[in-house]
Scaffold this motif. Structure first.
Motif, PDB file in Angstrom:
ATOM      1  N   VAL A 147      48.490  49.006  26.518  1.00  0.00           N
ATOM      2  CA  VAL A 147      47.818  50.176  26.441  1.00  0.00           C
ATOM      3  C   VAL A 147      47.212  50.394  27.885  1.00  0.00           C
ATOM      4  O   VAL A 147      46.342  49.872  28.389  1.00  0.00           O
ATOM      5  CB  VAL A 147      46.798  50.339  25.490  1.00  0.00           C
ATOM      6  N   ASP A 148      47.875  51.477  28.357  1.00  0.00           N
ATOM      7  CA  ASP A 148      47.516  51.720  29.829  1.00  0.00           C
ATOM      8  C   ASP A 148      46.533  52.912  29.753  1.00  0.00           C
ATOM      9  O   ASP A 148      46.991  53.882  29.548  1.00  0.00           O
ATOM     10  CB  ASP A 148      48.657  51.892  30.900  1.00  0.00           C
ATOM     11  N   MET A 149      45.255  52.877  30.455  1.00  0.00           N
ATOM     12  CA  MET A 149      44.364  53.962  30.267  1.00  0.00           C
ATOM     13  C   MET A 149      43.795  54.340  31.794  1.00  0.00           C
ATOM     14  O   MET A 149      43.890  53.637  32.561  1.00  0.00           O
ATOM     15  CB  MET A 149      43.220  53.575  29.385  1.00  0.00           C
ATOM     16  N   ARG A 150      43.409  55.578  31.716  1.00  0.00           N
ATOM     17  CA  ARG A 150      43.008  56.181  33.249  1.00  0.00           C
ATOM     18  C   ARG A 150      41.797  56.981  32.765  1.00  0.00           C
ATOM     19  O   ARG A 150      41.919  57.794  31.735  1.00  0.00           O
ATOM     20  CB  ARG A 150      43.800  56.734  34.215  1.00  0.00           C
ATOM     21  N   LEU A 151      40.727  56.760  33.436  1.00  0.00           N
ATOM     22  CA  LEU A 151      39.691  57.684  33.506  1.00  0.00           C
ATOM     23  C   LEU A 151      39.748  59.014  34.122  1.00  0.00           C
ATOM     24  O   LEU A 151      40.567  59.367  34.871  1.00  0.00           O
ATOM     25  CB  LEU A 151      38.284  56.881  33.490  1.00  0.00           C
ATOM     26  N   THR A 152      38.995  60.140  33.831  1.00  0.00           N
ATOM     27  CA  THR A 152      38.902  61.056  34.233  1.00  0.00           C
ATOM     28  C   THR A 152      38.550  61.025  35.811  1.00  0.00           C
ATOM     29  O   THR A 152      37.587  60.116  36.056  1.00  0.00           O
ATOM     30  CB  THR A 152      38.005  62.184  33.712  1.00  0.00           C
ATOM     31  N   PRO A 153      38.768  61.792  36.870  1.00  0.00           N
ATOM     32  CA  PRO A 153      38.606  61.748  38.148  1.00  0.00           C
ATOM     33  C   PRO A 153      37.176  61.783  38.251  1.00  0.00           C
ATOM     34  O   PRO A 153      36.544  62.778  37.686  1.00  0.00           O
ATOM     35  CB  PRO A 153      39.389  62.553  38.860  1.00  0.00           C
ATOM     36  N   GLY A 154      36.364  61.170  39.118  1.00  0.00           N
ATOM     37  CA  GLY A 154      35.085  61.248  39.155  1.00  0.00           C
ATOM     38  C   GLY A 154      34.206  60.669  38.034  1.00  0.00           C
ATOM     39  O   GLY A 154      32.769  61.168  38.260  1.00  0.00           O
ATOM     40  N   SER A 155      34.687  59.976  37.307  1.00  0.00           N
ATOM     41  CA  SER A 155      34.072  59.260  36.384  1.00  0.00           C
ATOM     42  C   SER A 155      32.902  58.576  36.603  1.00  0.00           C
ATOM     43  O   SER A 155      33.188  57.681  37.495  1.00  0.00           O
ATOM     44  CB  SER A 155      34.706  58.375  35.429  1.00  0.00           C
ATOM     45  N   GLN A 156      31.772  58.800  36.142  1.00  0.00           N
ATOM     46  CA  GLN A 156      30.417  57.855  36.512  1.00  0.00           C
ATOM     47  C   GLN A 156      30.465  56.360  36.123  1.00  0.00           C
ATOM     48  O   GLN A 156      29.927  55.531  36.853  1.00  0.00           O
ATOM     49  CB  GLN A 156      29.130  58.641  35.943  1.00  0.00           C
ATOM     50  N   ARG A 157      31.299  56.234  35.199  1.00  0.00           N
ATOM     51  CA  ARG A 157      31.492  54.774  34.738  1.00  0.00           C
ATOM     52  C   ARG A 157      32.873  54.249  34.667  1.00  0.00           C
ATOM     53  O   ARG A 157      33.805  55.023  34.694  1.00  0.00           O
ATOM     54  CB  ARG A 157      30.840  54.825  33.063  1.00  0.00           C
ATOM     55  N   GLU A 187      51.860  42.468  17.369  1.00  0.00           N
ATOM     56  CA  GLU A 187      51.086  41.154  17.131  1.00  0.00           C
ATOM     57  C   GLU A 187      49.995  40.972  18.138  1.00  0.00           C
ATOM     58  O   GLU A 187      49.236  40.212  17.906  1.00  0.00           O
ATOM     59  CB  GLU A 187      52.249  39.880  17.370  1.00  0.00           C
ATOM     60  N   GLU A 188      50.101  41.578  19.366  1.00  0.00           N
ATOM     61  CA  GLU A 188      49.102  41.641  20.410  1.00  0.00           C
ATOM     62  C   GLU A 188      48.834  42.481  21.156  1.00  0.00           C
ATOM     63  O   GLU A 188      49.902  43.464  21.408  1.00  0.00           O
ATOM     64  CB  GLU A 188      49.520  40.250  21.345  1.00  0.00           C
ATOM     65  N   VAL A 189      47.872  42.936  21.752  1.00  0.00           N
ATOM     66  CA  VAL A 189      47.503  44.025  22.464  1.00  0.00           C
ATOM     67  C   VAL A 189      46.669  43.803  23.815  1.00  0.00           C
ATOM     68  O   VAL A 189      45.760  43.030  23.678  1.00  0.00           O
ATOM     69  CB  VAL A 189      46.526  45.064  21.477  1.00  0.00           C
ATOM     70  N   ARG A 190      47.369  44.382  24.828  1.00  0.00           N
ATOM     71  CA  ARG A 190      46.503  44.095  26.072  1.00  0.00           C
ATOM     72  C   ARG A 190      46.200  45.442  26.465  1.00  0.00           C
ATOM     73  O   ARG A 190      46.852  46.693  26.339  1.00  0.00           O
ATOM     74  CB  ARG A 190      47.716  43.583  27.019  1.00  0.00           C
ATOM     75  N   PHE A 191      45.259  45.565  27.327  1.00  0.00           N
ATOM     76  CA  PHE A 191      44.624  46.722  27.987  1.00  0.00           C
ATOM     77  C   PHE A 191      44.787  46.869  29.663  1.00  0.00           C
ATOM     78  O   PHE A 191      44.570  45.793  30.370  1.00  0.00           O
ATOM     79  CB  PHE A 191      43.393  47.110  27.676  1.00  0.00           C
ATOM     80  N   THR A 192      45.266  47.949  30.330  1.00  0.00           N
ATOM     81  CA  THR A 192      45.070  48.102  31.708  1.00  0.00           C
ATOM     82  C   THR A 192      44.631  49.287  32.052  1.00  0.00           C
ATOM     83  O   THR A 192      44.764  50.267  31.514  1.00  0.00           O
ATOM     84  CB  THR A 192      46.722  48.075  32.397  1.00  0.00           C
ATOM     85  N   ASP A 193      44.107  49.462  33.470  1.00  0.00           N
ATOM     86  CA  ASP A 193      43.491  50.397  34.119  1.00  0.00           C
ATOM     87  C   ASP A 193      44.481  50.920  35.273  1.00  0.00           C
ATOM     88  O   ASP A 193      44.539  50.077  36.172  1.00  0.00           O
ATOM     89  CB  ASP A 193      42.123  50.268  34.443  1.00  0.00           C
ATOM     90  N   ARG A 194      45.176  51.931  34.907  1.00  0.00           N
ATOM     91  CA  ARG A 194      46.317  52.273  35.777  1.00  0.00           C
ATOM     92  C   ARG A 194      47.123  51.170  36.491  1.00  0.00           C
ATOM     93  O   ARG A 194      47.428  51.085  37.467  1.00  0.00           O
ATOM     94  CB  ARG A 194      45.360  53.129  37.041  1.00  0.00           C
ATOM     95  N   GLU A 196      46.545  48.079  36.259  1.00  0.00           N
ATOM     96  CA  GLU A 196      45.499  46.767  36.548  1.00  0.00           C
ATOM     97  C   GLU A 196      44.982  46.211  35.148  1.00  0.00           C
ATOM     98  O   GLU A 196      44.348  47.034  34.346  1.00  0.00           O
ATOM     99  CB  GLU A 196      44.579  46.762  37.443  1.00  0.00           C
ATOM    100  N   GLU A 197      45.179  44.921  34.970  1.00  0.00           N
ATOM    101  CA  GLU A 197      44.645  44.492  33.590  1.00  0.00           C
ATOM    102  C   GLU A 197      43.172  44.606  33.537  1.00  0.00           C
ATOM    103  O   GLU A 197      42.554  44.117  34.498  1.00  0.00           O
ATOM    104  CB  GLU A 197      45.197  43.014  33.305  1.00  0.00           C
ATOM    105  N   ILE A 198      42.838  44.700  32.237  1.00  0.00           N
ATOM    106  CA  ILE A 198      41.151  45.045  32.270  1.00  0.00           C
ATOM    107  C   ILE A 198      40.744  43.686  31.533  1.00  0.00           C
ATOM    108  O   ILE A 198      41.296  43.236  30.546  1.00  0.00           O
ATOM    109  CB  ILE A 198      41.042  46.213  31.256  1.00  0.00           C
ATOM    110  N   ILE A 199      39.799  43.068  32.235  1.00  0.00           N
ATOM    111  CA  ILE A 199      39.408  41.586  31.870  1.00  0.00           C
ATOM    112  C   ILE A 199      38.025  41.894  31.153  1.00  0.00           C
ATOM    113  O   ILE A 199      37.119  42.426  31.555  1.00  0.00           O
ATOM    114  CB  ILE A 199      39.047  40.908  33.193  1.00  0.00           C
ATOM    115  N   LEU A 200      38.188  41.611  29.922  1.00  0.00           N
ATOM    116  CA  LEU A 200      36.936  41.700  29.039  1.00  0.00           C
ATOM    117  C   LEU A 200      36.150  40.387  28.853  1.00  0.00           C
ATOM    118  O   LEU A 200      36.721  39.387  29.104  1.00  0.00           O
ATOM    119  CB  LEU A 200      37.398  42.430  27.563  1.00  0.00           C
TER     120      LEU A 200
END
Length: 200
Positions: A147-157, A187-194, A196-200
């Motif tokens: 699941v590749d996600m991206r935040l809104t531009p200018g997001s504070q967090r 069977e498995e889910v991974r997350f990326t930010d644009r 790049e893998e998100i390390i939890l």
């Protein structure tokens, strides 16, 4: 004694026979003469009159009762539901961020996975943290979904600045939703930010 000539006698006899013959002819041809012939003629005339009277009568067809239109069949719940949707299970955290609670929702039948992920993200967005878009890539041979996600531009967090409860609410809900719907074969889910893998 006076003698009458023989030819006069013959003439008188012939005239008498002729008169008798004419009388017989006149009597036989008189109207209504002959009981059997007259009665037969009367019967034939009566039958013709009855036939003509019967044929002149017209029989009107009996009127048919009005047919009321039948009411439409009732719509069952299965046909009333939108055929373009399917029911899937998504998971949301409880108020204490301890457990994930299942919930049945209707999503698009064309893209049920993307729609289910979208419903989970809608519940997690806030004023200072909003996911603007996402993409899902599934490897059918390994059963790994990215699941590749991206935040809104200018997001504070950013994703890395999320608290443990927020991470559980977002990533835990997405992971459980994708894996527990067994029809998707994940069977498995991974997350990326644009990308790049998100390390939890």
């Amino acid at each position: 004694m006076q003698l009458i000539p023989s030819n006069c006698i013959l003439k008188n006899y012939t005239a008498t026979l002729l008169a008798a013959f004419i009388l017989i002819l006149v009597t036989g041809c008189a109207p209504g003469g002959g009981g059997e012939g007259g009665s037969r003629g009367a019967e034939e005339q009566g039958s013709r009159g009855a036939g003509e009277q019967g044929s002149s009568q017209t029989v009107s067809p009996s009127p048919r009762p009005p047919v009321s239109p039948s009411p439409p069949p009732p719509v069952s719940p299965s046909t009333a539901s939108n055929p373009q949707t399917v029911t899937v299970t998504i998971y949301k955290p409880d108020p204490l961020c301890q457990e994930l609670i299942p919930e049945q929702v209707a999503v698009s039948a064309e893209q049920p996975i993307e729609a289910a992920v979208g419903k989970v993200l809608e519940a997690r967005n806030s004023a200072d943290f909003t996911v603007a878009g996402y993409r899902i890539n599934i490897n059918p041979s390994t059963g790994v979904a990215t699941v590749d996600m991206r935040l809104t531009p200018g997001s504070q967090r950013r994703f890395v600045s999320m608290s443990s409860c927020e991470q559980f609410s977002l990533f835990g809900s997405l992971r459980r939703t994708l894996i527990e719907n067994r029809q998707w074969g994940i069977e498995e889910v991974r997350f990326t930010d644009r990308g790049e893998e998100i390390i939890l």
